[in-house]
Motif scaffolding. Sequence first.
Motif, PDB file in Angstrom:
ATOM      1  N   THR A   1      29.249  41.352  42.728  1.00 25.78           N
ATOM      2  CA  THR A   1      29.448  40.826  44.078  1.00 25.78           C
ATOM      3  C   THR A   1      28.458  39.685  44.319  1.00 25.78           C
ATOM      4  O   THR A   1      27.524  39.791  45.110  1.00 25.78           O
ATOM      5  CB  THR A   1      29.270  41.940  45.119  1.00 25.78           C
ATOM      6  OG1 THR A   1      27.995  42.557  44.931  1.00 25.78           O
ATOM      7  CG2 THR A   1      30.354  42.982  44.988  1.00 25.78           C
TER       8      THR A   1
ATOM      9  N   SER B   1      36.207  39.520  48.501  1.00 27.63           N
ATOM     10  CA  SER B   1      35.899  38.331  49.286  1.00 27.63           C
ATOM     11  C   SER B   1      36.022  37.073  48.411  1.00 27.63           C
ATOM     12  O   SER B   1      36.990  36.899  47.678  1.00 27.63           O
ATOM     13  CB  SER B   1      34.501  38.470  49.886  1.00 27.63           C
ATOM     14  OG  SER B   1      34.180  37.386  50.732  1.00 27.63           O
ATOM     15  N   ASN B   2      35.030  36.199  48.477  1.00 20.98           N
ATOM     16  CA  ASN B   2      35.025  35.003  47.627  1.00 20.98           C
ATOM     17  C   ASN B   2      33.964  35.110  46.529  1.00 20.98           C
ATOM     18  O   ASN B   2      33.400  34.112  46.091  1.00 20.98           O
ATOM     19  CB  ASN B   2      34.785  33.743  48.462  1.00 20.98           C
ATOM     20  CG  ASN B   2      33.434  33.757  49.180  1.00 20.98           C
ATOM     21  OD1 ASN B   2      32.834  34.814  49.367  1.00 20.98           O
ATOM     22  ND2 ASN B   2      32.958  32.586  49.578  1.00 20.98           N
TER      23      ASN B   2
ATOM     24  N   ARG C   1      28.238  35.365  44.890  1.00 20.72           N
ATOM     25  CA  ARG C   1      28.909  34.094  45.168  1.00 20.72           C
ATOM     26  C   ARG C   1      28.321  33.046  44.238  1.00 20.72           C
ATOM     27  O   ARG C   1      27.181  32.626  44.393  1.00 20.72           O
ATOM     28  CB  ARG C   1      28.725  33.719  46.635  1.00 20.72           C
ATOM     29  CG  ARG C   1      29.501  34.643  47.556  1.00 20.72           C
ATOM     30  CD  ARG C   1      29.376  34.253  49.021  1.00 20.72           C
ATOM     31  NE  ARG C   1      30.354  34.989  49.814  1.00 20.72           N
ATOM     32  CZ  ARG C   1      30.107  36.139  50.434  1.00 20.72           C
ATOM     33  NH1 ARG C   1      28.894  36.676  50.357  1.00 20.72           N
ATOM     34  NH2 ARG C   1      31.048  36.751  51.131  1.00 20.72           N
TER      35      ARG C   1
ATOM     36  N   TYR D   1      44.595  39.625  47.828  1.00 20.77           N
ATOM     37  CA  TYR D   1      44.623  38.966  49.130  1.00 20.77           C
ATOM     38  C   TYR D   1      45.688  37.870  49.153  1.00 20.77           C
ATOM     39  O   TYR D   1      46.412  37.712  50.147  1.00 20.77           O
ATOM     40  CB  TYR D   1      43.257  38.368  49.448  1.00 20.77           C
ATOM     41  CG  TYR D   1      43.204  37.681  50.791  1.00 20.77           C
ATOM     42  CD1 TYR D   1      43.074  38.416  51.961  1.00 20.77           C
ATOM     43  CD2 TYR D   1      43.298  36.293  50.886  1.00 20.77           C
ATOM     44  CE1 TYR D   1      43.040  37.792  53.195  1.00 20.77           C
ATOM     45  CE2 TYR D   1      43.264  35.662  52.119  1.00 20.77           C
ATOM     46  CZ  TYR D   1      43.135  36.415  53.271  1.00 20.77           C
ATOM     47  OH  TYR D   1      43.113  35.784  54.486  1.00 20.77           O
TER      48      TYR D   1
ATOM     49  N   TYR E   1      40.746  42.985  50.426  1.00 18.68           N
ATOM     50  CA  TYR E   1      39.848  41.832  50.523  1.00 18.68           C
ATOM     51  C   TYR E   1      38.430  42.207  50.122  1.00 18.68           C
ATOM     52  O   TYR E   1      37.473  41.546  50.490  1.00 18.68           O
ATOM     53  CB  TYR E   1      39.887  41.309  51.970  1.00 18.68           C
ATOM     54  CG  TYR E   1      39.262  39.966  52.188  1.00 18.68           C
ATOM     55  CD1 TYR E   1      39.696  38.847  51.495  1.00 18.68           C
ATOM     56  CD2 TYR E   1      38.246  39.805  53.121  1.00 18.68           C
ATOM     57  CE1 TYR E   1      39.131  37.602  51.720  1.00 18.68           C
ATOM     58  CE2 TYR E   1      37.672  38.565  53.357  1.00 18.68           C
ATOM     59  CZ  TYR E   1      38.124  37.468  52.654  1.00 18.68           C
ATOM     60  OH  TYR E   1      37.561  36.235  52.875  1.00 18.68           O
TER      61      TYR E   1
ATOM     62  N   ASN F   1      42.220  38.992  60.686  1.00 17.67           N
ATOM     63  CA  ASN F   1      41.329  38.060  59.998  1.00 17.67           C
ATOM     64  C   ASN F   1      41.082  36.799  60.828  1.00 17.67           C
ATOM     65  O   ASN F   1      41.290  35.671  60.382  1.00 17.67           O
ATOM     66  CB  ASN F   1      41.901  37.686  58.629  1.00 17.67           C
ATOM     67  CG  ASN F   1      40.849  37.094  57.711  1.00 17.67           C
ATOM     68  OD1 ASN F   1      39.653  37.191  57.965  1.00 17.67           O
ATOM     69  ND2 ASN F   1      41.293  36.478  56.646  1.00 17.67           N
TER      70      ASN F   1
ATOM     71  N   ASN G   1      34.501  34.355  58.105  1.00 15.45           N
ATOM     72  CA  ASN G   1      35.400  34.949  57.110  1.00 15.45           C
ATOM     73  C   ASN G   1      34.727  35.195  55.774  1.00 15.45           C
ATOM     74  O   ASN G   1      35.070  36.141  55.063  1.00 15.45           O
ATOM     75  CB  ASN G   1      36.620  34.037  56.905  1.00 15.45           C
ATOM     76  CG  ASN G   1      37.362  33.801  58.201  1.00 15.45           C
ATOM     77  OD1 ASN G   1      36.879  33.085  59.070  1.00 15.45           O
ATOM     78  ND2 ASN G   1      38.521  34.410  58.350  1.00 15.45           N
ATOM     79  N   TYR G   2      33.772  34.343  55.407  1.00 12.75           N
ATOM     80  CA  TYR G   2      33.042  34.503  54.150  1.00 12.75           C
ATOM     81  C   TYR G   2      31.547  34.662  54.425  1.00 12.75           C
ATOM     82  O   TYR G   2      30.717  34.071  53.740  1.00 12.75           O
ATOM     83  CB  TYR G   2      33.290  33.300  53.241  1.00 12.75           C
ATOM     84  CG  TYR G   2      34.729  33.127  52.828  1.00 12.75           C
ATOM     85  CD1 TYR G   2      35.281  33.904  51.815  1.00 12.75           C
ATOM     86  CD2 TYR G   2      35.551  32.191  53.456  1.00 12.75           C
ATOM     87  CE1 TYR G   2      36.608  33.752  51.430  1.00 12.75           C
ATOM     88  CE2 TYR G   2      36.875  32.032  53.083  1.00 12.75           C
ATOM     89  CZ  TYR G   2      37.393  32.813  52.076  1.00 12.75           C
ATOM     90  OH  TYR G   2      38.705  32.654  51.703  1.00 12.75           O
ATOM     91  N   ASP G   3      31.226  35.462  55.434  1.00 11.58           N
ATOM     92  CA  ASP G   3      29.825  35.683  55.814  1.00 11.58           C
ATOM     93  C   ASP G   3      29.113  34.363  56.117  1.00 11.58           C
ATOM     94  O   ASP G   3      27.952  34.167  55.753  1.00 11.58           O
ATOM     95  CB  ASP G   3      29.077  36.443  54.711  1.00 11.58           C
ATOM     96  CG  ASP G   3      29.614  37.851  54.540  1.00 11.58           C
ATOM     97  OD1 ASP G   3      30.052  38.440  55.544  1.00 11.58           O
ATOM     98  OD2 ASP G   3      29.606  38.357  53.403  1.00 11.58           O
TER      99      ASP G   3
ATOM    100  N   ASP H   1      39.408  33.658  46.541  1.00 14.76           N
ATOM    101  CA  ASP H   1      40.002  34.913  46.983  1.00 14.76           C
ATOM    102  C   ASP H   1      40.638  35.635  45.804  1.00 14.76           C
ATOM    103  O   ASP H   1      41.064  35.001  44.831  1.00 14.76           O
ATOM    104  CB  ASP H   1      41.078  34.655  48.039  1.00 14.76           C
ATOM    105  CG  ASP H   1      40.517  34.013  49.306  1.00 14.76           C
ATOM    106  OD1 ASP H   1      39.386  34.359  49.679  1.00 14.76           O
ATOM    107  OD2 ASP H   1      41.224  33.190  49.904  1.00 14.76           O
TER     108      ASP H   1
END
Length: 406
Positions: free
Chosen positions: A219, A194-195, A221, A148, A191, A165, A118-120, A144
Motif C-alpha cells: 500500500t 486506491s491509487n 503510492r 474499480y 476500491y 464517491n 478521493n486519494y487522501d 485505480d
Amino acid sequence: MPATITKQALIAACALMSAAPFPAHAQGGSPSPGDFLALAPPRWELGDTEFQLGGFAGGALFAATQDKGPADTDGYSHTGASGLLTTNVRVRSILDNGMVLGGRADFLLYHDALSGDNYDNDTVEKIYVFAQTGFGRVELGQQDGAAYMLGLTGPIVDNAVSLENRNISLFRDPATGDDFAHFFQSIINVYSTSNYAKINYVSPRLFGIQVGASFTPNTVRSPLPFTGNPSDDANQQQSIWEAAASYTGYFSDVAVGLSGAFAHGALKNRMPGFEDLTDWAIGTQIAYTVSDVRLSAGGGYRVTNAYLLDIEEARKGGDTKMLHLSAMAERGSWLAGFEFSHADIDGPVDYRVTGYQIAGGYKVNTNLQLTLGWQWYNYRRNAGAFYNGLPKIGMNAAFLTFGYRL
C-alpha cells in the motif's frame, strides 16, 4: 496549499483552456456563449507520438442545516463554497503492428477542506504507463484497480456532489471547520487498493463480457510497483489481488449492465483481532429510451471487513456494508435524477449512515455542466456522540455546482 501555488494553478488552467481550439460554427450563424466554452483538449504530435492535456475544474455553492443537540442548542446553519482543480497529461504512440504504448499522469492542483479527498488529498493522483493490444490493456504504476474500473454503481447526475464517491462535501464540523464526514466516504465499487502502485490487466470486451485483474504488492503510492517504502506499522495489507468482470448487452430494447469484483490481501505485522483483507461488490445498470427521453436506473452493493473502508482496520467480526441505488432521466441537454445510499458499519463504534439526493442538471456543452439539487444525510452511532452531543444527527443542504472538463 499556499496562496501562490493556488494562483499558479489557476493561471495554468486558464492557459490550458486558451490553448485549445475553438469549434467551427455554421456559416452565417452566431456563436452562443456555450459555443465559446466548448473546447477540445489540446493535442500535439511529435513524429508518431501524441501528447494530450486535459483537466477538470469544479465547484459548489451551498446552504446547509445540521441538527441541534445538547452541545449545540442552536443547531448549525451555514453557507459556503468549495472547489477543486485537476489536470492530466497523456502520451501515446501507435506502433506499426497496431500496439499502443503510452503513459498518463493526473495531478490535484487545488482543493480545500471540503474537496479533493478521493486519494487522501494526494497531489499526484495517478502516474502510470500502459500497453494496449488486441489481447487487452496492461497498466503499470499508480492507478485505480481493475475492480474499480469495471464496477457499476448506477447513473449519477453530478460526480462532484453525489452520495457515491463524492468530490465535494457540503457539511462541516463546526468545531474544526473541516468536512464532517471525512471519517467515511461511501464508495460502492471495490476500491481497497486506491491509487497504490499496481499491475492491471483489462481484457477486450467479447460477446459483451470484459474481465480484469490487479496485483498491488504494497500500500505505497509510487510510480512503479515494488518501489517506495512500505510501512512497518501494525496491520499492513500487502499482496492484494483483485479480480473483476462486467457484462453489457441488450435484451429487446433494454440495455443491461452487470458487474462483480473481489479483492483479497495478506496481513503483515498482525495484531489480535485483525485479519486479511476481503472486499467484494456487485453492480447493475439498465437503460431504456422512450421517445426522446433516456431512462436509466441501477445500483451497487459492497461488503468489506475494512472498518470505515480503512484497509489497516480489517477486523475479525466487523463488516462495512454499503448500498447505493439511483435513477435518472435525460432529454437533450437536460437531466434529472435521484440517489439513495445506506451504510452499516460494525466495529469499535457502529455507524448507520443514510443519504438521499435529488438533482437536476443542464449540459451547456460537452465540457460544462450546471447542477442544482438537494442532499439529506442521517448519521447514527451506538457509542459516543457527535459534536451536537447526541448519538445521531441529521443534515441537509441545497447546492448549485458547475463542472468543466477538458
